[in-house]
Design an enzyme around this catalytic site. Structure first.
Site: not given
Ligand code: NAD
Ligand code: UPG
Length: 465
Positions: A86, A90, A273, A276
């Site tokens: 999942v 942030t 990615c 974050k």
């Protein structure tokens, strides 16, 4: 027959589960998600994400040992091994807002697992999570599940890159599995390893303790992003010294201690990615009182922000210090080529920067939908300053300048003579991906800016803020 349930049918869950199904015909794989639209897309002809090779894998396995469903509870109940992929964005509010990972989705998945499990299960963390998340998950599971049901949590972070996901999954550099020490933890690690053994060579499967596996994923992305910020920082220095970034990258890449990858200067890194995960790392460092370490990693993001705003400033300052009312063609919106993903794409910041100076944007991306671009620029369709078109020639017609923001191959082979003839003069090209032949374009008559290359004399005398 071993049954796997993959919770989360996104960029990671969809492709990873599909490849497991492909490589392990004896395993039944159910991919579940709370999003009905995502699941129905996975069950349709048009998959919800674009990845080269994905459609072929899904078509080969769907209806055999791979299924997509919204019946999360049923498939959790039936599974022996549950992969959780999942999203972990942030946090946008509350404690740690703007830095810490939001584990709401993870916690809700864990609670569903606790509720539905009537037999022992292995829970695999595929999502990128803060180090020591497994401990929290263990607590949720043991405090909420039926008596006697046992769980083993494993960390098995995913290292695929978008655009090459299938290739990366079929032929990974390495597979990392972290588990609890002791016989039960060891047995769980071996079970998961047994799945990868179907196609991954033994020497590429690394086993560690839980915390090393969790932290390795954050470290991996931080190192990669740091390399891009390092080369981008050098690109700024190249522009003012006459050095050339591609020559610098080439020289660095021949040092075997440095290696050749991730040395392409760009308008900045994007994707869901890097930012974050670094913010997450910074938060963990700060929470542990490691302020110097936190500041070190923060700088990687600062340089990335600097690179994006430097690009916008270069466009505006070159064009007589204003782009107000001028048509600017934006070629490419995805965060990199071969994906339709626009999460944290540098194109968002660049477009917003140019719109802030009242430019009129004409945006073309071969894979990103009109709706997505509208959403990303948070505008309603009435906004007159942005048009989204379906062709690079249309985007550049009558434009004053072109910004290349994604390195799509088709932008390398456009007929730039034709493009030049249809543009306003002077005609500018700002290549944010260094994919164009500067000499060829200059000969045609363009004024070209290419990140990290010696400046065109036009820009040489312009002071950059
Ligand atoms: N995108 C990448 O390239 C990549 C690569 C490696 C690791 N990761 C990590 O993997 C994780 C997932 O990333 P993604 O890009 O696939 O995200 P995504 O947003 O594409 O997919 C996540 C999916 O999970 C579903 N979901 C959320 N809560 C759920 C619940 N309780 N039950 C069932 N489904 C639920 C959402 O509806 C969504 O479809 C993140 O932690 C990310 O950091 C991503
Ligand atoms: O030399 C380079 C390499 C990449 N980029 C940019 O960096 C961003 C990220 O690129 P890439 O890493 O190829 O894509 P992702 O799909 O975001 O993959 C990263 O993030 C994933 C999610 O955690 C990890 O699994 C991968 O290992 C990691 O590479 C993109 O905007 C690229 O254009 C550059 O600017 N220069």
């Amino acid at each position: 027959m071993v049954k796997i349930c993959g919770i989360g049918a996104g960029y990671v869950g969809g492709p990873t589960m599909a490849v497991i199904a492909l490589k392990c015909p004896s395993i039944e794989v159910a991919v579940v998600d709370i999003s009905h639209s995502r699941i129905s897309a996975w069950n349709s002809e048009k998959l919800p994400i674009y990845e080269p090779g994905l459609e072929e894998v899904v078509k080969q396995c769907r209806g055999k040992n791979l299924l997509f469903s919204t019946d999360v509870e049923k498939h959790i109940f039936e599974a022996d091994i549950i992969f959780v992929s999942v999203n972990t964005p942030t946090k946008s509010s509350g404690l740690g807002a703007g830095k810490a990972a939001d584990l709401t989705y993870w916690e809700s998945a864990a609670r569903m697992v606790a509720d539905m499990s009537k037999s022992d299960k292995i829970i695999v963390e595929k999502s990128t999570v803060p180090v020591r998340t497994a401990e929290a998950i263990e607590k949720i599971l043991t405090h909420n599940s039926s008596k006697g049901v046992k769980f083993q949590i494993l960390s098995n972070p995913e290292f695929l890159s978008e655009g090459t996901a299938i290739q990366d999954l079929i032929n990974p550099d390495r597979v990392l599995i972290g588990g609890r020490e002791g016989p039960e933890g060891h047995e769980a690690v071996l079970k998961l390893k047994g799945i990868y053994d179907h196609w991954v060579p033994e020497d590429k499967i690394i086993t560690t303790n839980l915390w090393s596996a969790e932290l390795s994923k954050l470290a991996d992305n931080a190192f990669l992003a740091q390399r891009i910020s390092s080369i981008n920082a050098m690109s700024a220095l190249c522009e003012v010294t006459g050095a050339e970034i591609s020559q610098l990258s080439d020289a660095l890449s021949k040092n075997t201690k440095i290696g050749p990858k991730f040395l392409n200067a760009s308008v900045g890194f994007g994707g869901s990615c890097f930012q974050k995960d670094i913010l997450n790392l910074v938060y963990i460092c700060e929470s542990n009182g490691l302020i110097e370490v936190a500041n070190y990693w923060k700088q990687v993001i600062k340089v990335n922000d600097y690179q994006k705003s430097r690009f916008v400033n270069r466009v505006v300052s070159s064009m007589f210090n204003t782009v107000s009312g001028k048509k600017i063609a934006v070629l490419g919106f995805a965060f990199k080529k071969d994906t339709s993903d626009t999460r944290k794409t540098p194109a968002i910041d660049v477009c917003k920067g140019l719109l802030g100076d009242n430019a009129c944007l004409s945006i073309y991306d071969p894979r990103v939908s009109k709706d997505q671009i509208h959403k990303d620029l948070s505008m309603d369709s009435e906004v007159k300053h942005v048009s989204i078109v379906s062709d690079a020639y249309e985007a550049t017609k009558d434009a004053h300048g072109i910004c290349i923001l994604t390195e799509w191959d088709e932008f390398k082979t456009l007929d730039y003579q034709r493009v030049f003839e249809n543009m306003q003069k002077p005609a500018f090209v700002f290549d944010g991906r260094n994919i164009l032949n500067v000499d060829k374009l200059t000969k045609i008559g363009f004024i070209v800016y290419s990140i990290g290359r010696p400046l065109h004399q036009w820009m040489n005398n312009i002071h950059q803020p």
